[in-house]
Write an enzyme that holds these catalytic residues in place. Structure first.
Site, PDB file in Angstrom:
ATOM      1  N   ARG A 165       0.827  -1.210   0.000  1.00  0.00           N
ATOM      2  CA  ARG A 165       0.000   0.000   0.000  1.00  0.00           C
ATOM      3  C   ARG A 165       0.861   1.261   0.000  1.00  0.00           C
ATOM      4  NH1 ARG A 165      -3.798   2.690   4.289  1.00  0.00           N
ATOM      5  NH2 ARG A 165      -5.370   3.636   2.939  1.00  0.00           N
TER       6      ARG A 165
ATOM      7  N   HIS B 211       0.560   4.544  -2.425  1.00  0.00           N
ATOM      8  CA  HIS B 211       0.389   5.896  -1.894  1.00  0.00           C
ATOM      9  C   HIS B 211       1.595   6.798  -2.173  1.00  0.00           C
ATOM     10  CE1 HIS B 211      -3.235   5.249   1.028  1.00  0.00           C
ATOM     11  NE2 HIS B 211      -3.393   4.646  -0.129  1.00  0.00           N
TER      12      HIS B 211
ATOM     13  N   ASN C 298      -3.761   8.597   4.873  1.00  0.00           N
ATOM     14  CA  ASN C 298      -2.600   7.950   5.501  1.00  0.00           C
ATOM     15  C   ASN C 298      -2.584   8.008   7.021  1.00  0.00           C
ATOM     16  OD1 ASN C 298      -1.415   7.222   3.039  1.00  0.00           O
ATOM     17  ND2 ASN C 298      -0.405   9.221   2.836  1.00  0.00           N
TER      18      ASN C 298
ATOM     19  N   HIS D 101      -5.901  -5.712  -2.689  1.00  0.00           N
ATOM     20  CA  HIS D 101      -6.727  -5.999  -1.515  1.00  0.00           C
ATOM     21  C   HIS D 101      -6.897  -7.501  -1.267  1.00  0.00           C
ATOM     22  CE1 HIS D 101      -8.683  -1.715  -1.635  1.00  0.00           C
ATOM     23  NE2 HIS D 101      -7.420  -1.695  -1.265  1.00  0.00           N
TER      24      HIS D 101
HETATM   25  C1  HEM Z   1      -8.740   1.622  -6.172  1.00  0.00           C
HETATM   26  C2  HEM Z   1      -8.895   2.420  -5.142  1.00  0.00           C
HETATM   27  C3  HEM Z   1      -8.490   2.051  -3.740  1.00  0.00           C
HETATM   28  C4  HEM Z   1      -9.185   2.375  -2.624  1.00  0.00           C
HETATM   29  C5  HEM Z   1     -10.481   3.152  -2.552  1.00  0.00           C
HETATM   30  C6  HEM Z   1      -8.460   1.817  -1.507  1.00  0.00           C
HETATM   31  C7  HEM Z   1      -8.822   1.981  -0.185  1.00  0.00           C
HETATM   32  C8  HEM Z   1      -8.198   1.376   0.882  1.00  0.00           C
HETATM   33  C9  HEM Z   1      -8.591   1.545   2.254  1.00  0.00           C
HETATM   34  C10 HEM Z   1      -9.717   2.434   2.743  1.00  0.00           C
HETATM   35  C11 HEM Z   1      -7.776   0.750   3.009  1.00  0.00           C
HETATM   36  C12 HEM Z   1      -7.816   0.556   4.526  1.00  0.00           C
HETATM   37  C13 HEM Z   1      -7.284   1.780   5.228  1.00  0.00           C
HETATM   38  C14 HEM Z   1      -7.355   1.716   6.735  1.00  0.00           C
HETATM   39  O1  HEM Z   1      -7.742   0.697   7.335  1.00  0.00           O
HETATM   40  O2  HEM Z   1      -7.000   2.721   7.343  1.00  0.00           O
HETATM   41  C15 HEM Z   1      -6.885   0.073   2.101  1.00  0.00           C
HETATM   42  C16 HEM Z   1      -5.932  -0.842   2.468  1.00  0.00           C
HETATM   43  C17 HEM Z   1      -5.063  -1.447   1.594  1.00  0.00           C
HETATM   44  N1  HEM Z   1      -4.911  -1.156   0.256  1.00  0.00           N
HETATM   45 FE1  HEM Z   1      -6.174  -0.049  -0.860  1.00  0.00          FE
HETATM   46  N2  HEM Z   1      -7.366   1.158  -1.971  1.00  0.00           N
HETATM   47  C18 HEM Z   1      -7.332   1.286  -3.333  1.00  0.00           C
HETATM   48  C19 HEM Z   1      -6.345   0.825  -4.165  1.00  0.00           C
HETATM   49  C20 HEM Z   1      -5.254   0.084  -3.762  1.00  0.00           C
HETATM   50  C21 HEM Z   1      -4.134  -0.265  -4.600  1.00  0.00           C
HETATM   51  C22 HEM Z   1      -3.949   0.195  -6.029  1.00  0.00           C
HETATM   52  C23 HEM Z   1      -3.316  -1.036  -3.855  1.00  0.00           C
HETATM   53  C24 HEM Z   1      -2.007  -1.677  -4.241  1.00  0.00           C
HETATM   54  C25 HEM Z   1      -1.757  -2.159  -5.432  1.00  0.00           C
HETATM   55  C26 HEM Z   1      -3.919  -1.168  -2.543  1.00  0.00           C
HETATM   56  C27 HEM Z   1      -3.421  -1.923  -1.521  1.00  0.00           C
HETATM   57  C28 HEM Z   1      -3.929  -1.949  -0.242  1.00  0.00           C
HETATM   58  C29 HEM Z   1      -3.448  -2.844   0.788  1.00  0.00           C
HETATM   59  C30 HEM Z   1      -2.415  -3.938   0.599  1.00  0.00           C
HETATM   60  C31 HEM Z   1      -4.141  -2.504   1.953  1.00  0.00           C
HETATM   61  C32 HEM Z   1      -3.968  -3.155   3.336  1.00  0.00           C
HETATM   62  C33 HEM Z   1      -2.828  -2.459   4.064  1.00  0.00           C
HETATM   63  C34 HEM Z   1      -2.512  -3.016   5.426  1.00  0.00           C
HETATM   64  O3  HEM Z   1      -3.039  -4.059   5.818  1.00  0.00           O
HETATM   65  O4  HEM Z   1      -1.699  -2.369   6.129  1.00  0.00           O
HETATM   66  N3  HEM Z   1      -5.075  -0.446  -2.526  1.00  0.00           N
HETATM   67  N4  HEM Z   1      -7.147   0.495   0.818  1.00  0.00           N
END
Ligand code: HEM
Ligand SMILES: [Ca+2]
Length: 305
Positions: free
Chosen positions: A38, A42, A67, A166
Protein backbone atom coordinates in the site's frame (compact mmCIF):
# COMPACT_ATOMS: atom_id res chain seq x y z
CA UNK A 1 15.31 5.46 -18.20
CA UNK A 2 14.87 3.10 -15.26
CA UNK A 3 16.70 -0.21 -15.65
CA UNK A 4 16.76 -3.59 -13.96
CA UNK A 5 20.57 -3.58 -13.54
CA UNK A 6 20.90 -0.03 -12.25
CA UNK A 7 22.67 -1.10 -9.04
CA UNK A 8 24.74 -3.94 -10.54
CA UNK A 9 27.99 -2.02 -10.38
CA UNK A 10 27.27 0.09 -7.30
CA UNK A 11 25.29 -2.12 -4.93
CA UNK A 12 25.05 -5.67 -6.25
CA UNK A 13 23.76 -7.05 -2.95
CA UNK A 14 20.79 -4.71 -2.62
CA UNK A 15 18.28 -7.39 -3.66
CA UNK A 16 19.58 -9.89 -1.11
CA UNK A 17 19.55 -7.34 1.68
CA UNK A 18 16.02 -6.12 0.99
CA UNK A 19 14.68 -9.66 0.60
CA UNK A 20 16.17 -10.73 3.92
CA UNK A 21 14.73 -7.74 5.78
CA UNK A 22 11.26 -8.15 4.24
CA UNK A 23 11.37 -11.83 5.15
CA UNK A 24 12.31 -10.98 8.71
CA UNK A 25 9.56 -8.36 9.01
CA UNK A 26 6.95 -10.78 7.64
CA UNK A 27 8.07 -13.45 10.10
CA UNK A 28 7.31 -10.96 12.84
CA UNK A 29 4.03 -9.83 11.29
CA UNK A 30 2.61 -11.20 8.05
CA UNK A 31 0.48 -8.10 7.47
CA UNK A 32 3.56 -5.96 6.90
CA UNK A 33 3.65 -7.25 3.29
CA UNK A 34 0.28 -5.61 2.65
CA UNK A 35 1.34 -2.43 4.39
CA UNK A 36 4.43 -2.11 2.19
CA UNK A 37 2.42 -2.75 -0.97
CA UNK A 38 0.00 0.00 0.00
CA UNK A 39 2.91 2.37 0.69
CA UNK A 40 4.08 2.01 -2.88
CA UNK A 41 0.61 2.89 -4.18
CA UNK A 42 0.39 5.90 -1.89
CA UNK A 43 3.92 7.01 -2.75
CA UNK A 44 3.58 6.70 -6.52
CA UNK A 45 0.22 8.52 -6.78
CA UNK A 46 1.63 11.63 -5.09
CA UNK A 47 4.51 13.38 -6.91
CA UNK A 48 5.37 10.09 -8.59
CA UNK A 49 7.44 7.28 -7.05
CA UNK A 50 9.89 9.51 -5.20
CA UNK A 51 9.72 8.38 -1.57
CA UNK A 52 7.78 11.53 -0.68
CA UNK A 53 5.52 9.49 1.61
CA UNK A 54 8.49 8.74 3.90
CA UNK A 55 9.20 12.36 4.83
CA UNK A 56 8.26 13.34 8.39
CA UNK A 57 6.78 16.69 9.42
CA UNK A 58 3.65 18.77 9.87
CA UNK A 59 3.27 19.05 6.12
CA UNK A 60 3.99 15.36 5.52
CA UNK A 61 1.90 13.01 3.42
CA UNK A 62 1.79 10.74 6.47
CA UNK A 63 -0.67 13.20 8.03
CA UNK A 64 -2.96 13.39 4.99
CA UNK A 65 -6.41 11.85 5.55
CA UNK A 66 -5.85 8.60 3.59
CA UNK A 67 -2.60 7.95 5.50
CA UNK A 68 -3.11 9.24 9.04
CA UNK A 69 -3.39 6.34 11.52
CA UNK A 70 -3.50 4.15 8.47
CA UNK A 71 -0.29 3.99 6.42
CA UNK A 72 2.20 1.72 8.17
CA UNK A 73 5.54 0.05 7.59
CA UNK A 74 7.78 3.09 7.96
CA UNK A 75 9.93 1.44 10.64
CA UNK A 76 10.57 -1.50 8.33
CA UNK A 77 11.67 0.87 5.58
CA UNK A 78 14.06 2.51 8.07
CA UNK A 79 15.50 -0.90 8.98
CA UNK A 80 15.98 -1.86 5.34
CA UNK A 81 17.54 1.51 4.54
CA UNK A 82 20.02 1.14 7.41
CA UNK A 83 21.00 -2.34 6.22
CA UNK A 84 21.41 -1.14 2.62
CA UNK A 85 23.41 1.92 3.72
CA UNK A 86 25.87 -0.24 5.65
CA UNK A 87 26.55 -2.27 2.50
CA UNK A 88 26.62 0.61 -0.02
CA UNK A 89 26.40 4.07 1.47
CA UNK A 90 24.64 6.84 -0.43
CA UNK A 91 23.76 4.71 -3.43
CA UNK A 92 20.20 3.34 -3.21
CA UNK A 93 17.18 5.65 -3.02
CA UNK A 94 14.32 5.18 -0.59
CA UNK A 95 11.96 5.12 -3.57
CA UNK A 96 13.84 2.15 -5.06
CA UNK A 97 14.02 0.38 -1.70
CA UNK A 98 10.23 0.58 -1.52
CA UNK A 99 9.89 -0.75 -5.06
CA UNK A 100 12.07 -3.79 -4.29
CA UNK A 101 10.44 -4.35 -0.89
CA UNK A 102 6.99 -4.22 -2.47
CA UNK A 103 7.89 -6.82 -5.08
CA UNK A 104 9.35 -9.04 -2.35
CA UNK A 105 6.23 -8.57 -0.20
CA UNK A 106 4.00 -9.80 -3.02
CA UNK A 107 6.30 -12.69 -3.86
CA UNK A 108 6.68 -13.82 -0.23
CA UNK A 109 2.89 -13.68 0.15
CA UNK A 110 2.62 -16.36 -2.52
CA UNK A 111 2.20 -13.95 -5.42
CA UNK A 112 4.14 -13.48 -8.65
CA UNK A 113 7.79 -12.58 -9.07
CA UNK A 114 9.00 -9.93 -11.49
CA UNK A 115 12.05 -7.86 -12.36
CA UNK A 116 11.81 -4.34 -10.99
CA UNK A 117 13.07 -1.30 -12.86
CA UNK A 118 15.38 0.88 -10.75
CA UNK A 119 17.20 4.19 -10.75
CA UNK A 120 14.60 6.41 -9.07
CA UNK A 121 15.88 9.24 -6.93
CA UNK A 122 14.24 10.66 -3.83
CA UNK A 123 12.10 13.79 -3.93
CA UNK A 124 12.90 16.92 -1.98
CA UNK A 125 9.36 17.74 -0.85
CA UNK A 126 6.24 16.08 0.49
CA UNK A 127 2.84 16.96 -0.94
CA UNK A 128 0.13 16.64 1.70
CA UNK A 129 -2.48 18.37 -0.47
CA UNK A 130 -1.69 15.96 -3.28
CA UNK A 131 -2.06 12.99 -0.92
CA UNK A 132 -5.48 14.29 0.11
CA UNK A 133 -6.65 14.74 -3.46
CA UNK A 134 -4.95 12.00 -5.52
CA UNK A 135 -5.67 8.94 -3.40
CA UNK A 136 -9.05 7.23 -3.69
CA UNK A 137 -11.42 6.59 -0.81
CA UNK A 138 -13.50 3.47 -0.10
CA UNK A 139 -16.81 5.15 -0.90
CA UNK A 140 -15.76 6.65 -4.22
CA UNK A 141 -17.36 5.67 -7.51
CA UNK A 142 -15.34 3.73 -10.07
CA UNK A 143 -15.60 6.74 -12.36
CA UNK A 144 -14.02 8.97 -9.75
CA UNK A 145 -11.30 6.40 -9.00
CA UNK A 146 -10.67 5.98 -12.74
CA UNK A 147 -10.18 9.73 -13.09
CA UNK A 148 -7.46 9.60 -10.43
CA UNK A 149 -5.79 6.65 -12.12
CA UNK A 150 -6.01 8.26 -15.56
CA UNK A 151 -4.27 11.38 -14.36
CA UNK A 152 -1.18 9.28 -13.58
CA UNK A 153 -1.34 7.33 -16.83
CA UNK A 154 -3.21 4.25 -15.64
CA UNK A 155 -6.42 2.84 -17.17
CA UNK A 156 -9.57 0.96 -16.15
CA UNK A 157 -7.87 -2.46 -16.38
CA UNK A 158 -5.20 -1.13 -14.01
CA UNK A 159 -7.95 -0.05 -11.59
CA UNK A 160 -9.31 -3.59 -11.54
CA UNK A 161 -5.97 -5.43 -11.42
CA UNK A 162 -4.42 -3.13 -8.80
CA UNK A 163 -7.54 -3.28 -6.64
CA UNK A 164 -6.47 -6.92 -6.38
CA UNK A 165 -3.85 -5.59 -3.96
CA UNK A 166 -6.73 -6.00 -1.52
CA UNK A 167 -6.08 -9.74 -1.68
CA UNK A 168 -3.84 -9.20 1.35
CA UNK A 169 -4.00 -6.95 4.38
CA UNK A 170 -6.62 -5.43 6.62
CA UNK A 171 -8.75 -2.39 7.15
CA UNK A 172 -9.91 -0.54 10.23
CA UNK A 173 -13.62 -0.83 10.97
CA UNK A 174 -14.02 2.92 11.15
CA UNK A 175 -13.20 3.53 7.49
CA UNK A 176 -15.96 1.35 6.05
CA UNK A 177 -18.54 0.25 8.64
CA UNK A 178 -21.32 2.71 7.80
CA UNK A 179 -21.78 0.58 4.67
CA UNK A 180 -22.86 -2.28 6.95
CA UNK A 181 -25.46 -0.22 8.85
CA UNK A 182 -26.46 2.90 7.00
CA UNK A 183 -25.27 2.73 3.41
CA UNK A 184 -25.04 6.23 1.88
CA UNK A 185 -27.68 7.54 4.26
CA UNK A 186 -30.28 4.91 3.34
CA UNK A 187 -30.70 3.76 6.96
CA UNK A 188 -29.95 0.20 5.85
CA UNK A 189 -26.85 -1.84 4.94
CA UNK A 190 -25.71 -2.02 1.32
CA UNK A 191 -28.05 -4.65 -0.16
CA UNK A 192 -25.18 -6.14 -2.18
CA UNK A 193 -23.54 -7.59 0.94
CA UNK A 194 -23.74 -11.38 1.31
CA UNK A 195 -25.63 -12.32 4.49
CA UNK A 196 -22.98 -14.19 6.48
CA UNK A 197 -20.49 -11.42 5.86
CA UNK A 198 -23.08 -8.83 6.84
CA UNK A 199 -23.73 -10.33 10.28
CA UNK A 200 -20.07 -11.11 10.79
CA UNK A 201 -18.91 -7.56 10.11
CA UNK A 202 -21.83 -6.02 12.00
CA UNK A 203 -20.67 -8.00 15.03
CA UNK A 204 -16.98 -7.26 14.61
CA UNK A 205 -17.43 -3.60 13.65
CA UNK A 206 -20.49 -2.29 15.54
CA UNK A 207 -21.77 1.14 14.60
CA UNK A 208 -22.00 2.34 18.20
CA UNK A 209 -19.46 1.92 20.98
CA UNK A 210 -17.19 -0.07 18.69
CA UNK A 211 -13.46 0.36 18.31
CA UNK A 212 -13.04 2.02 14.94
CA UNK A 213 -9.40 1.00 14.91
CA UNK A 214 -10.12 -2.71 15.10
CA UNK A 215 -9.11 -4.38 11.86
CA UNK A 216 -10.68 -7.00 9.61
CA UNK A 217 -9.26 -8.76 6.52
CA UNK A 218 -9.79 -7.09 3.16
CA UNK A 219 -9.98 -10.56 1.58
CA UNK A 220 -12.10 -12.44 4.07
CA UNK A 221 -11.30 -15.87 2.75
CA UNK A 222 -7.58 -15.48 2.13
CA UNK A 223 -6.09 -12.59 4.11
CA UNK A 224 -2.40 -13.48 3.85
CA UNK A 225 -2.22 -15.21 0.48
CA UNK A 226 -1.70 -13.25 -2.71
CA UNK A 227 -4.34 -14.89 -4.90
CA UNK A 228 -7.50 -14.17 -6.90
CA UNK A 229 -9.90 -14.94 -4.03
CA UNK A 230 -10.56 -11.19 -3.76
CA UNK A 231 -12.34 -11.28 -7.15
CA UNK A 232 -14.37 -14.38 -6.31
CA UNK A 233 -15.47 -12.58 -3.15
CA UNK A 234 -16.71 -9.65 -5.22
CA UNK A 235 -18.83 -11.97 -7.36
CA UNK A 236 -20.27 -13.39 -4.11
CA UNK A 237 -21.12 -10.03 -2.55
CA UNK A 238 -18.19 -10.23 -0.17
CA UNK A 239 -16.27 -7.09 -1.06
CA UNK A 240 -15.37 -5.05 2.00
CA UNK A 241 -15.46 -1.54 0.52
CA UNK A 242 -18.16 -0.16 -1.75
CA UNK A 243 -15.30 0.74 -4.10
CA UNK A 244 -14.33 -2.95 -4.28
CA UNK A 245 -17.88 -4.29 -4.60
CA UNK A 246 -18.80 -1.85 -7.36
CA UNK A 247 -16.19 -3.43 -9.62
CA UNK A 248 -18.49 -6.46 -9.79
CA UNK A 249 -22.04 -5.43 -8.90
CA UNK A 250 -24.19 -2.32 -8.59
CA UNK A 251 -25.65 0.38 -10.75
CA UNK A 252 -22.54 2.32 -11.77
CA UNK A 253 -22.09 2.70 -15.51
CA UNK A 254 -18.54 1.33 -15.50
CA UNK A 255 -19.48 -1.83 -13.58
CA UNK A 256 -20.53 -3.60 -16.78
CA UNK A 257 -16.97 -3.26 -18.06
CA UNK A 258 -15.13 -3.93 -14.82
CA UNK A 259 -17.29 -6.97 -14.01
CA UNK A 260 -16.03 -8.70 -17.15
CA UNK A 261 -12.47 -8.27 -15.89
CA UNK A 262 -13.44 -9.39 -12.37
CA UNK A 263 -14.96 -12.56 -13.84
CA UNK A 264 -11.82 -13.21 -15.86
CA UNK A 265 -9.54 -12.84 -12.83
CA UNK A 266 -11.83 -14.91 -10.62
CA UNK A 267 -11.74 -17.64 -13.24
CA UNK A 268 -8.03 -17.48 -14.05
CA UNK A 269 -5.59 -16.78 -11.21
CA UNK A 270 -2.63 -16.64 -13.61
CA UNK A 271 -4.32 -13.98 -15.70
CA UNK A 272 -4.79 -11.87 -12.56
CA UNK A 273 -1.17 -12.32 -11.52
CA UNK A 274 0.15 -11.45 -15.01
CA UNK A 275 -2.00 -8.32 -15.24
CA UNK A 276 -1.16 -7.31 -11.68
CA UNK A 277 2.56 -7.43 -12.51
CA UNK A 278 2.04 -5.34 -15.65
CA UNK A 279 0.06 -2.76 -13.71
CA UNK A 280 2.56 -2.69 -10.84
CA UNK A 281 5.38 -1.97 -13.29
CA UNK A 282 3.31 0.84 -14.79
CA UNK A 283 2.51 2.22 -11.34
CA UNK A 284 6.15 2.07 -10.25
CA UNK A 285 7.02 4.06 -13.39
CA UNK A 286 4.89 7.09 -12.51
CA UNK A 287 7.09 10.22 -12.94
CA UNK A 288 10.33 8.94 -11.40
CA UNK A 289 13.11 11.41 -10.65
CA UNK A 290 16.25 10.35 -12.51
CA UNK A 291 19.70 11.64 -13.47
CA UNK A 292 20.58 14.55 -11.23
CA UNK A 293 17.01 15.36 -10.15
CA UNK A 294 16.23 14.85 -6.48
CA UNK A 295 18.78 13.08 -4.31
CA UNK A 296 19.71 9.82 -2.63
CA UNK A 297 18.40 10.45 0.86
CA UNK A 298 20.62 9.42 3.78
CA UNK A 299 17.57 8.90 5.95
CA UNK A 300 14.20 8.16 4.35
CA UNK A 301 12.42 10.47 6.82
CA UNK A 302 14.28 13.68 5.97
CA UNK A 303 15.84 15.41 3.00
CA UNK A 304 19.63 15.72 3.12
CA UNK A 305 20.97 18.88 4.72
C1 HEM B 1 -8.74 1.62 -6.17
C2 HEM B 1 -8.89 2.42 -5.14
C3 HEM B 1 -8.49 2.05 -3.74
C4 HEM B 1 -9.19 2.37 -2.62
C5 HEM B 1 -10.48 3.15 -2.55
C6 HEM B 1 -8.46 1.82 -1.51
C7 HEM B 1 -8.82 1.98 -0.19
C8 HEM B 1 -8.20 1.38 0.88
C9 HEM B 1 -8.59 1.55 2.25
C10 HEM B 1 -9.72 2.43 2.74
C11 HEM B 1 -7.78 0.75 3.01
C12 HEM B 1 -7.82 0.56 4.53
C13 HEM B 1 -7.28 1.78 5.23
C14 HEM B 1 -7.35 1.72 6.73
O1 HEM B 1 -7.74 0.70 7.33
O2 HEM B 1 -7.00 2.72 7.34
C15 HEM B 1 -6.88 0.07 2.10
C16 HEM B 1 -5.93 -0.84 2.47
C17 HEM B 1 -5.06 -1.45 1.59
N1 HEM B 1 -4.91 -1.16 0.26
FE1 HEM B 1 -6.17 -0.05 -0.86
N2 HEM B 1 -7.37 1.16 -1.97
C18 HEM B 1 -7.33 1.29 -3.33
C19 HEM B 1 -6.35 0.83 -4.17
C20 HEM B 1 -5.25 0.08 -3.76
C21 HEM B 1 -4.13 -0.26 -4.60
C22 HEM B 1 -3.95 0.20 -6.03
C23 HEM B 1 -3.32 -1.04 -3.85
C24 HEM B 1 -2.01 -1.68 -4.24
C25 HEM B 1 -1.76 -2.16 -5.43
C26 HEM B 1 -3.92 -1.17 -2.54
C27 HEM B 1 -3.42 -1.92 -1.52
C28 HEM B 1 -3.93 -1.95 -0.24
C29 HEM B 1 -3.45 -2.84 0.79
C30 HEM B 1 -2.42 -3.94 0.60
C31 HEM B 1 -4.14 -2.50 1.95
C32 HEM B 1 -3.97 -3.15 3.34
C33 HEM B 1 -2.83 -2.46 4.06
C34 HEM B 1 -2.51 -3.02 5.43
O3 HEM B 1 -3.04 -4.06 5.82
O4 HEM B 1 -1.70 -2.37 6.13
N3 HEM B 1 -5.07 -0.45 -2.53
N4 HEM B 1 -7.15 0.50 0.82
CA1 LIG C 1 -5.83 -13.33 -0.69
Amino acid sequence: QLRTDFYSPSCPNVFKIVRKEVQRAMMNEMRIAASLLRLQFHDCFVNGCDGSIFLDGDDSEKLAIPNRNSARGFEVIDTIKTAVESACSGIVSCADILTIATRDSVLLSGGPNWKVLLGRRDGLVANQTGANSNLAGPTETIQSILTKFTSVGLNLTDVVSLSGGHTIGSSRCGVFNTRFFNFSGSGAPDSRIEESMLSDIQNTCPSVNGDGNKTVPLDRNSVDLFDNQYYTNLLNGQGLFASDQSLATGNETLTATTRTIVELYSDQNQRFLDDFVKSMIKMANISPLTGTDGEIRNNCRTVNS
